[in-house]
Design a protein around this motif. Structure first.
Motif, short mmCIF file in Angstrom:
data_model
loop_
_atom_site.label_atom_id
_atom_site.label_comp_id
_atom_site.label_asym_id
_atom_site.label_seq_id
_atom_site.Cartn_x
_atom_site.Cartn_y
_atom_site.Cartn_z
N ARG A 10 39.14 51.72 39.93
CA ARG A 10 39.70 52.15 38.65
C ARG A 10 41.22 52.32 38.76
O ARG A 10 41.97 51.85 37.91
N ALA A 64 31.71 47.12 37.54
CA ALA A 64 32.32 46.46 36.38
C ALA A 64 31.73 47.01 35.08
O ALA A 64 32.47 47.29 34.13
N ALA A 65 30.43 47.18 35.04
CA ALA A 65 29.79 47.70 33.83
C ALA A 65 30.23 49.13 33.57
O ALA A 65 30.51 49.51 32.42
N GLU A 66 30.31 49.94 34.61
CA GLU A 66 30.71 51.34 34.46
C GLU A 66 32.15 51.46 33.98
O GLU A 66 32.47 52.32 33.15
N LEU A 67 33.03 50.60 34.51
CA LEU A 67 34.44 50.65 34.12
C LEU A 67 34.73 49.84 32.86
O LEU A 67 35.86 49.82 32.38
N ARG A 68 33.73 49.12 32.38
CA ARG A 68 33.84 48.28 31.19
C ARG A 68 34.95 47.25 31.31
O ARG A 68 35.81 47.11 30.43
N VAL A 69 34.92 46.55 32.43
CA VAL A 69 35.86 45.46 32.67
C VAL A 69 35.06 44.24 33.13
O VAL A 69 33.94 44.38 33.62
N PRO A 70 35.63 43.05 32.99
CA PRO A 70 34.93 41.85 33.46
C PRO A 70 34.71 41.90 34.99
O PRO A 70 35.55 42.41 35.73
#
Length: 77
Positions: free
Chosen positions: A58, A17-23
């Motif tokens: 992703r 989630a952090a890597e893809l910048r999503v919740p």
């Protein structure tokens, strides 16, 4: 000559989630509902995923967003 053994880099859903910048809840939803995305390993109750799984998450998130935009029509602005 020695064979070099590399340790696979496995990551948690939180790191994905952090890597893809999503919740985190979006990543957890994809992992729970897409049977083809399976953990590479487990550490206790933690599920650990490889780089291929990150790419699949992703892709699924992009597909969800694309369907959402198509469905929204003119309201999606």
């Amino acid at each position: 000559m020695e064979a070099v053994v590399t340790t696979p880099r496995l990551i948690t859903p939180g790191v994905i989630a952090a890597e893809l910048r999503v919740p985190l809840h979006r990543v957890l939803h994809v992992l729970a509902t897409r049977q083809h995305i399976r953990p590479s390993a487990r550490a206790g109750t933690l599920r650990l995923y490889d780089r291929r799984a990150v790419a699949m998450v992703r892709h699924e998130l992009n597909a969800i967003d694309a369907r959402r935009c198509r469905k929204g029509g003119d309201d999606a602005a």
